[in-house]
Structures are given as structure tokens and as C-alpha cells.
Design a protein around this motif. Structure first.
Motif, PDB file in Angstrom:
ATOM      1  N   ASP A   1      14.539  16.398 -42.066  1.00 11.96           N
ATOM      2  CA  ASP A   1      14.360  16.563 -43.508  1.00 11.96           C
ATOM      3  C   ASP A   1      15.591  16.057 -44.242  1.00 11.96           C
ATOM      4  O   ASP A   1      16.702  16.482 -43.989  1.00 11.96           O
ATOM      5  CB  ASP A   1      14.034  18.007 -43.876  1.00 11.96           C
ATOM      6  CG  ASP A   1      15.136  18.988 -43.465  1.00 11.96           C
ATOM      7  OD1 ASP A   1      15.989  18.607 -42.643  1.00 11.96           O
ATOM      8  OD2 ASP A   1      15.135  20.113 -43.978  1.00 11.96           O
TER       9      ASP A   1
ATOM     10  N   CYS B   1      18.291  15.287 -47.198  1.00  7.86           N
ATOM     11  CA  CYS B   1      18.937  16.028 -48.249  1.00  7.86           C
ATOM     12  C   CYS B   1      18.654  15.313 -49.569  1.00  7.86           C
ATOM     13  O   CYS B   1      19.034  14.169 -49.758  1.00  7.86           O
ATOM     14  CB  CYS B   1      20.440  16.005 -47.950  1.00  7.86           C
ATOM     15  SG  CYS B   1      21.331  17.417 -48.497  1.00  7.86           S
TER      16      CYS B   1
ATOM     17  N   CYS C   1      21.394  18.523 -53.404  1.00  7.47           N
ATOM     18  CA  CYS C   1      21.325  19.491 -52.321  1.00  7.47           C
ATOM     19  C   CYS C   1      22.714  19.683 -51.735  1.00  7.47           C
ATOM     20  O   CYS C   1      23.481  18.752 -51.563  1.00  7.47           O
ATOM     21  CB  CYS C   1      20.318  18.998 -51.295  1.00  7.47           C
ATOM     22  SG  CYS C   1      20.899  18.745 -49.650  1.00  7.47           S
TER      23      CYS C   1
ATOM     24  N   TYR D   1      22.297  20.367 -39.057  1.00 11.23           N
ATOM     25  CA  TYR D   1      22.893  20.755 -40.340  1.00 11.23           C
ATOM     26  C   TYR D   1      24.400  20.575 -40.246  1.00 11.23           C
ATOM     27  O   TYR D   1      25.063  21.316 -39.523  1.00 11.23           O
ATOM     28  CB  TYR D   1      22.565  22.220 -40.675  1.00 11.23           C
ATOM     29  CG  TYR D   1      21.097  22.488 -40.813  1.00 11.23           C
ATOM     30  CD1 TYR D   1      20.426  22.123 -41.974  1.00 11.23           C
ATOM     31  CD2 TYR D   1      20.372  23.074 -39.779  1.00 11.23           C
ATOM     32  CE1 TYR D   1      19.061  22.354 -42.107  1.00 11.23           C
ATOM     33  CE2 TYR D   1      19.009  23.306 -39.905  1.00 11.23           C
ATOM     34  CZ  TYR D   1      18.367  22.942 -41.061  1.00 11.23           C
ATOM     35  OH  TYR D   1      17.008  23.161 -41.192  1.00 11.23           O
TER      36      TYR D   1
ATOM     37  N   LEU E   1      20.933  30.259 -40.911  1.00  4.88           N
ATOM     38  CA  LEU E   1      19.954  29.179 -41.106  1.00  4.88           C
ATOM     39  C   LEU E   1      19.136  29.388 -42.379  1.00  4.88           C
ATOM     40  O   LEU E   1      18.902  28.446 -43.135  1.00  4.88           O
ATOM     41  CB  LEU E   1      19.014  29.096 -39.900  1.00  4.88           C
ATOM     42  CG  LEU E   1      19.459  28.146 -38.802  1.00  4.88           C
ATOM     43  CD1 LEU E   1      18.482  28.204 -37.629  1.00  4.88           C
ATOM     44  CD2 LEU E   1      19.562  26.703 -39.328  1.00  4.88           C
ATOM     45  N   ASP E   2      18.738  30.626 -42.631  1.00  6.95           N
ATOM     46  CA  ASP E   2      17.993  30.938 -43.856  1.00  6.95           C
ATOM     47  C   ASP E   2      18.776  30.542 -45.101  1.00  6.95           C
ATOM     48  O   ASP E   2      18.228  29.955 -46.032  1.00  6.95           O
ATOM     49  CB  ASP E   2      17.764  32.462 -43.951  1.00  6.95           C
ATOM     50  CG  ASP E   2      16.479  32.865 -43.270  1.00  6.95           C
ATOM     51  OD1 ASP E   2      15.715  31.958 -42.876  1.00  6.95           O
ATOM     52  OD2 ASP E   2      16.255  34.093 -43.140  1.00  6.95           O
TER      53      ASP E   2
ATOM     54  N   LYS F   1      19.174  26.782 -45.666  1.00  5.30           N
ATOM     55  CA  LYS F   1      17.957  26.192 -46.243  1.00  5.30           C
ATOM     56  C   LYS F   1      17.845  26.495 -47.732  1.00  5.30           C
ATOM     57  O   LYS F   1      17.477  25.638 -48.531  1.00  5.30           O
ATOM     58  CB  LYS F   1      16.722  26.683 -45.477  1.00  5.30           C
ATOM     59  CG  LYS F   1      16.645  26.050 -44.091  1.00  5.30           C
ATOM     60  CD  LYS F   1      15.551  26.668 -43.237  1.00  5.30           C
ATOM     61  CE  LYS F   1      15.625  26.117 -41.802  1.00  5.30           C
ATOM     62  NZ  LYS F   1      14.887  26.964 -40.833  1.00  5.30           N
ATOM     63  N   THR F   2      18.185  27.717 -48.123  1.00  2.78           N
ATOM     64  CA  THR F   2      18.138  28.089 -49.542  1.00  2.78           C
ATOM     65  C   THR F   2      19.070  27.223 -50.369  1.00  2.78           C
ATOM     66  O   THR F   2      18.734  26.773 -51.460  1.00  2.78           O
ATOM     67  CB  THR F   2      18.549  29.571 -49.725  1.00  2.78           C
ATOM     68  OG1 THR F   2      17.775  30.351 -48.831  1.00  2.78           O
ATOM     69  CG2 THR F   2      18.330  30.046 -51.139  1.00  2.78           C
TER      70      THR F   2
ATOM     71  N   ARG G   1      20.178  24.222 -49.676  1.00  4.83           N
ATOM     72  CA  ARG G   1      19.659  22.845 -49.736  1.00  4.83           C
ATOM     73  C   ARG G   1      18.576  22.723 -50.789  1.00  4.83           C
ATOM     74  O   ARG G   1      18.339  21.662 -51.337  1.00  4.83           O
ATOM     75  CB  ARG G   1      19.111  22.413 -48.372  1.00  4.83           C
ATOM     76  CG  ARG G   1      20.201  22.151 -47.352  1.00  4.83           C
ATOM     77  CD  ARG G   1      19.651  22.153 -45.952  1.00  4.83           C
ATOM     78  NE  ARG G   1      18.922  20.951 -45.618  1.00  4.83           N
ATOM     79  CZ  ARG G   1      19.447  19.880 -45.054  1.00  4.83           C
ATOM     80  NH1 ARG G   1      20.734  19.835 -44.805  1.00  4.83           N
ATOM     81  NH2 ARG G   1      18.715  18.839 -44.749  1.00  4.83           N
ATOM     82  N   ASN G   2      17.895  23.834 -51.063  1.00 11.65           N
ATOM     83  CA  ASN G   2      16.821  23.801 -52.068  1.00 11.65           C
ATOM     84  C   ASN G   2      17.336  23.989 -53.486  1.00 11.65           C
ATOM     85  O   ASN G   2      16.554  24.246 -54.396  1.00 11.65           O
ATOM     86  CB  ASN G   2      15.758  24.844 -51.737  1.00 11.65           C
ATOM     87  CG  ASN G   2      14.938  24.426 -50.535  1.00 11.65           C
ATOM     88  OD1 ASN G   2      14.783  23.233 -50.293  1.00 11.65           O
ATOM     89  ND2 ASN G   2      14.445  25.381 -49.773  1.00 11.65           N
TER      90      ASN G   2
END
Ligand code: TMP
Length: 212
Positions: free
Chosen positions: A1, A3, A7, A38, A195-196, A199-200, A202-203
């Protein structure tokens, strides 16, 4: 995925008493994130490589004596001198795993009796972490681990006070990790939590400032 533009990496801080296992967990975490694709880098405070860091190191080794407020401000300055570098890495999509941060600054200095608000003031405006992991271990257990007792603050009675300061400092957003388990068990739990957050961020979660 890929970036998307805007991000960014996550700012993750590990805190805890001396010998709680932060340093090995930080290194393992960076490796895990890298392997999962990552990009991540390790920072640690004090950063003993700078001129200020060398003054701190000499104090910790008891090669020099400094007033409690002086050393407190040096620890803070040592974080400020890395602020812009940290920000540019985060904005370039790199997650930073930071072994100790401003919370150590406040916990250790207030354990000496300095006022907690006075201790927080110089760190106001540093980058606020997206996640604080507290590696929880009793002062007694930590003192039984190898290498304990070498530096200025590694004394059981003092560490008990530091543990109390951390209790005052922490809020509901901190993740408390039971650090009495095997290195592998702790590592696995930390990796999943982090990891959670990666991801947050990056969003598009925005960066904010500490204690402002
Ligand atoms: P270290 O063992 O993680 O390198 O940290 C050295 C010692 O410095 C440790 O006892 C915690 C203490 N410390 C402070 O008193 N204030 C701070 O701001 C930081 C980052 C560490």
C-alpha cells in the motif's frame, strides 16, 4: 500500500523504570516494523551523541555534579535539539520509536522533589506522541535484572519514587504493558498495538504539540 501525500509516520514512545526492557523492545519493534514494510527508526533520550548529551552522560556516570534544575533543563534541551529532525522524518512517512521522552524528564526530576508543573514547562511544544507504551515492572523486579546499579538513578528507593511519579503522569491514553513476561510475549503485544497506530497515522491523523 502506497503512502499518499500527507501520510506520515507514527511517533511512538516507550517509557518505564530503569531495566524494564524498553531498550531491547524498541530495537525489536523497529526491526518488526521494517520487516512488515513500514519504515521505522529508533531514537533514544538522552541522546548521548550531542554536546548536551555528553554533559548528561557525564552527570549520569557521576563524573560531574549538576543542580537538579540544571540537569532537568539539559535533558529537555536534548529533546529540543532533535525536534525538527524528528518532525521531518515523520512527515516523510518514517515511524519513530523513541526510547524515553519528556515523561522520563518529568518522572525522574519530580521524584527528586521538583514541582511537576515546573518540570513539564520546558517540554511544552515538543511533538506529542501518537502512542505511549508504559512497560510496567515493579521496582523490586527491575532491580534484580542484570546491569542494575551502574548509573546515578539506578537505586531501588529512588525508582520507587519514579514509579509513583509515572502513576501521576499517565493518562487513559497510555497502554500499560506487563513487562514481567518473556521478551517474545512483550514484543508480540507491542507490535500488534503499534501496527494499529501506524495505520491510523498513515490515514492522515495530524501531528500535535505536547502539553499545550
Ligand atoms: P537511559 O538509561 O534510558 O539511557 O536513561 C538514563 C537515565 O536518565 C535514566 O535513569 C532515566 C534518566 N532520565 C531523566 O532523568 N530525564 C530524562 O529526561 C530522560 C530522557 C532520562
Amino acid at each position: 500500500d502506497n503512502c499518499k501525500s500527507g501520510c506520515r509516520g507514527a511517533l511512538v514512545v516507550l517509557e518505564g523504570l530503569d531495566r524494564c526492557g524498553k531498550t531491547s523492545q524498541s530495537a525489536r519493534l523497529v526491526k518488526n516494523l521494517d520487516e512488515l514494510g513500514y519504515p521505522a527508526e529508533l531514537f533514544r533520550f538522552p541522546d548521548r551523541n550531542t554536546v548536551i548529551g555528553q554533559m548528561i552522560s557525564s552527570y549520569l556516570n557521576s563524573d560531574s555534579q549538576l543542580d537538579d534544575r540544571t540537569i532537568h533543563l539539559l535533558f529537555s534541551a536534548n529533546r529540543w535539539e532533535k525536534r525538527s529532525l524528528m518532525e521531518s522524518k515523520l512527515r516523510n512517512g518514517i515511524t519513530l520509536i523513541v526510547d524515553r521522552y519528556a515523561y522520563s524528564g518529568v518522572a525522574f526530576s519530580s521524584a527528586k522533589g521538583l514541582d511537576i508543573e515546573w518540570c513539564k514547562a520546558p517540554d511544552m511544544g515538543l511533538l506529542a506522541p501518537d502512542l505511549v507504551l508504559y512497560l510496567d515492572i515493579s521496582p523490586e523486579k527491575a532491580s534484580e535484572r542484570g546491569g542494575y546499579g551502574g548509573e546515578r538513578y539506578e537505586q531501588l528507593e529512588f525508582q520507587k519514587k519514579v514509579a509513583k511519579s509515572y502513576e501521576i503522569l499517565r493518562d487513559a491514553s497510555w497502554k500499560i504493558i506487563d513487562a514481567n513476561r518473556t521478551v517474545e510475549d512483550v514484543q508480540e503485544q507491542i507490535r500488534d498495538i503499534v501496527l494499529d497506530y501506524v495505520k491510523t497515522c498513515r490515514n492522515g491523523k495530524s501531528l500535535s504539540q505536547l502539553w499545550l
